[in-house]
Write a protein that holds these residues in place. Structure first.
Motif, PDB file in Angstrom:
ATOM      1  N   TYR A  76       4.493   1.211  27.274  1.00 60.95           N
ATOM      2  CA  TYR A  76       4.568  -0.171  26.829  1.00 60.95           C
ATOM      3  C   TYR A  76       6.038  -0.564  26.746  1.00 60.95           C
ATOM      4  CZ  TYR A  76      -0.313   0.511  25.411  1.00 60.95           C
ATOM      5  OH  TYR A  76      -1.650   0.788  25.400  1.00 60.95           O
ATOM      6  N   HIS A 115       6.319   2.365  12.766  1.00 62.75           N
ATOM      7  CA  HIS A 115       6.663   2.729  14.137  1.00 62.75           C
ATOM      8  C   HIS A 115       7.926   3.582  14.194  1.00 62.75           C
ATOM      9  CE1 HIS A 115       4.298  -1.099  14.439  1.00 62.75           C
ATOM     10  NE2 HIS A 115       3.565  -0.251  15.133  1.00 62.75           N
ATOM     11  N   THR A 142       3.127   6.274  24.340  1.00 64.00           N
ATOM     12  CA  THR A 142       2.299   6.620  23.190  1.00 64.00           C
ATOM     13  C   THR A 142       1.597   7.957  23.428  1.00 64.00           C
ATOM     14  OG1 THR A 142       0.402   5.411  24.067  1.00 64.00           O
ATOM     15  CG2 THR A 142       1.969   4.167  22.736  1.00 64.00           C
ATOM     16  N   ASP A 160      -2.957   2.708  16.053  1.00 60.99           N
ATOM     17  CA  ASP A 160      -2.036   1.953  16.898  1.00 60.99           C
ATOM     18  C   ASP A 160      -2.378   2.109  18.373  1.00 60.99           C
ATOM     19  OD1 ASP A 160      -0.694   1.060  14.695  1.00 60.99           O
ATOM     20  OD2 ASP A 160       0.931   2.514  14.818  1.00 60.99           O
ATOM     21  N   GLU A 161      -2.811   3.287  18.764  1.00 62.16           N
ATOM     22  CA  GLU A 161      -3.174   3.529  20.161  1.00 62.16           C
ATOM     23  C   GLU A 161      -4.322   2.609  20.588  1.00 62.16           C
ATOM     24  OE1 GLU A 161      -2.183   5.147  23.599  1.00 62.16           O
ATOM     25  OE2 GLU A 161      -1.423   6.207  21.834  1.00 62.16           O
ATOM     26  N   PRO A 192       5.939  -2.011  20.407  1.00 62.58           N
ATOM     27  CA  PRO A 192       4.932  -2.816  21.111  1.00 62.58           C
ATOM     28  C   PRO A 192       3.868  -3.362  20.174  1.00 62.58           C
ATOM     29  CG  PRO A 192       4.639  -0.474  21.582  1.00 62.58           C
ATOM     30  CD  PRO A 192       5.950  -0.612  20.873  1.00 62.58           C
ATOM     31  N   GLY A 193       3.625  -4.651  20.303  1.00 58.93           N
ATOM     32  CA  GLY A 193       2.551  -5.288  19.549  1.00 58.93           C
ATOM     33  C   GLY A 193       2.875  -5.630  18.117  1.00 58.93           C
ATOM     34  N   LEU A 235      -3.296  -1.213  20.569  1.00 57.48           N
ATOM     35  CA  LEU A 235      -2.513  -1.594  21.748  1.00 57.48           C
ATOM     36  C   LEU A 235      -3.395  -1.692  22.995  1.00 57.48           C
ATOM     37  CD1 LEU A 235       0.754   0.509  21.299  1.00 57.48           C
ATOM     38  CD2 LEU A 235       0.563  -1.989  21.280  1.00 57.48           C
ATOM     39  N   SER A 265       8.780  -3.175  24.984  1.00 58.50           N
ATOM     40  CA  SER A 265       9.047  -4.169  23.938  1.00 58.50           C
ATOM     41  C   SER A 265      10.395  -4.818  24.218  1.00 58.50           C
ATOM     42  CB  SER A 265       9.039  -3.520  22.551  1.00 58.50           C
ATOM     43  OG  SER A 265      10.045  -2.540  22.441  1.00 58.50           O
TER      44      SER A 265
END
Length: 475
Positions: free
Chosen positions: A450, A421, A444, A114-115, A387-388, A118, A452
């Motif tokens: 980030y 998440h 993160t 995920d890091e 996020p994302g 993103l 959202s």
């Protein structure tokens, strides 16, 4: 060399001292020769060869750069693991709960993926595949990584080999990799089709337990689809090979029966319509299917459900904003109107904030989220509030933004979060805190922030771009 005309203009520099690459010299000579009716084949071939070498060199440089990226990804994974382990120790210290080794490993992998996703915008699945290659478990991919570093193979082909050969014995995997990397008999690189064919053959020859491999593949069966911007969509179903081929043959047989009976649709169109009819209503155009080919079903046709978000102004024909089917994609306004006005459609009104375009919530102070509260939260969020992520809210967990009991169980303090998440937040790998206007600010593992936001039902990006004056302003 700036300013010399492109190929096709018979103007070349005459100064022998002018510095030029062999390709530039070849191009100039070819142009000059063409003006004197002389054959240019030899010169053109030299030019082709020169540019081909540049392309090959560029691919080798990209392969080397990708190898460096994989090495960095492996090191990033190690660093993330240190953070996850520390958080796991902290949780077990204060909550008397012990996070299992498997959970720590899984959290490390998903957090690392995920890091990177993103930071780069790469798909999660592609990052995960790169990470598996980078980790090089049991040194099974060592020849592959060495070839990638030297420019002997590109990343796309490396990922294909890693995915297909990952279940093989490490020593066999290395040997199969060397076979696939070897040039063909004339010394040239394998073509894409030749590579895919040989990869399938090698996996088939070396799979240690074909029956288990087949069972594992069938266990991973699924169905998924996505929408195209033009209003069409695709549906993919994986399953046991016999069932898939039998289903395809049945659809094809019904389609051919309809076609031979005088149906004006093409065979390809009929296959699509028959397959979707069978899925949606249990039969394929029963009034048109010949008696011998007509399937029989007990009971009424099942009801299909499509959740569609579309602006009232679009439904009234005042504008043409696209509709959105959460979790799948967008459809043109005409398609949205067609779906919404189909027989049996049920409309639900959703009131939105006239400024923010977000759904308005109803207050409640129940101790536990009720079904109605969960529906309200899903309407507010629309999609996962991480996020994302675009997983539809009705498939997510309902999570406290500020953890209970410090945070109350109210609609305003609840957010829809995809389990992946949600786990990041619960395990302390990611930090979440309230942001402006109902947003969530995430931090993160890398320390990057980030933001959202809750779903905007009146998103300006859904409106067409207005024409602008292309003429530059006078100065």
């Amino acid at each position: 060399m700036d300013g010399w005309p492109a190929l096709g203009l018979g103007v070349m520099p005459r100064d022998d001292d002018v510095q030029a690459t062999p390709a530039e010299r070849a191009r100039w000579a070819a142009v000059e020769a063409s003006f004197h009716d002389r054959p240019v084949t030899d010169l053109a071939q030299a030019w082709v060869e020169e540019e081909l070498r540049v392309i090959e060199a560029a691919e080798a440089v990209k392969a080397w750069a990708d190898a460096q990226g994989l090495a960095a990804l492996r090191r990033l994974h190690e660093a993330v693991g240190m953070v996850v382990q520390e958080q796991a120790d902290s949780i077990s210290m204060y909550d008397d709960g012990v996070l299992s080794y498997a959970a720590v490993v899984a959290e490390t992998t998903t957090a690392a993926v995920d890091e990177v996703a993103l930071a780069t915008g790469l798909p999660e699945g592609q990052v995960a595949a790169r990470l598996e290659l980078a980790l090089n478990a049991e040194q099974r991919f060592t020849p592959l990584l060495e070839a990638l570093t030297s420019g002997g193979v590109n990343l796309e082909r490396s990922l294909r080999i890693a995915e297909a050969a990952s279940a093989l014995d490490p020593e066999v995997c290395r040997a199969v990799t060397l076979r696939l990397l070897a040039p063909i008999t004339d010394g040239s690189v394998r073509s894409h089709r030749s590579f895919v064919r040989e990869l399938r053959r090698q996996v088939a020859v070396h799979t240690p337990d074909p029956a288990k491999a087949r069972a594992d593949a069938v266990r991973r069966r699924c169905a998924y689809g996505w929408l195209e911007p033009d209003g069409a969509g695709r549906l993919t179903v994986t399953g046991e090979a016999g069932r898939v081929t039998a289903a395809l043959d049945r659809v094809d047989g019904l389609a051919r029966s309809l076609r031979s009976g005088g149906d004006a649709r093409t065979l390809a169109q009929l296959r699509s319509d028959v397959a979707l009819d069978l899925l949606l209503v249990g039969w394929a155009s029963p009034d048109q299917v010949p008696e011998a080919a007509r399937p029989t079903f007990a009971g009424e046709a099942p009801v299909a459900r499509v959740n569609l978000v579309v602006a009232l102004t679009t439904m009234l024909g005042l504008d043409d904003q696209p509709g959105e089917i959460p979790g799948h994609g967008f459809v043109p306004a005409s398609v949205a109107r067609s779906i919404a006005t189909a027989t049996g459609s049920v409309w639900r009104r959703l009131v939105t904030d006239p400024v923010e375009g977000t759904a308005l919530e109803l207050s409640t102070t129940r101790y536990r989220p009720t079904r109605r509260m969960a529906q309200q939260v899903a309407a507010l969020d629309g999609i996962c509030q991480a996020p994302g992520c675009t997983v539809p809210a009705d498939r997510c967990d309902v999570d406290h933004e500020v953890g209970w009991p410090s945070g109350t169980t109210t609609v305003r303090n609840l957010k829809s979060r995809h389990r992946r998440h949600h786990n990041h937040k619960t395990r302390g790998t990611w930090k979440a805190r309230p942001g402006p206007g109902g947003a969530t600010r995430w931090t993160t593992v890398s320390g990057r922030d980030y933001l959202s936001h809750r779903f905007r039902y009146d998103d300006q990006l859904s409106r067409p771009v207005t024409a602008v004056d292309s003429e530059p302003p006078p100065f």
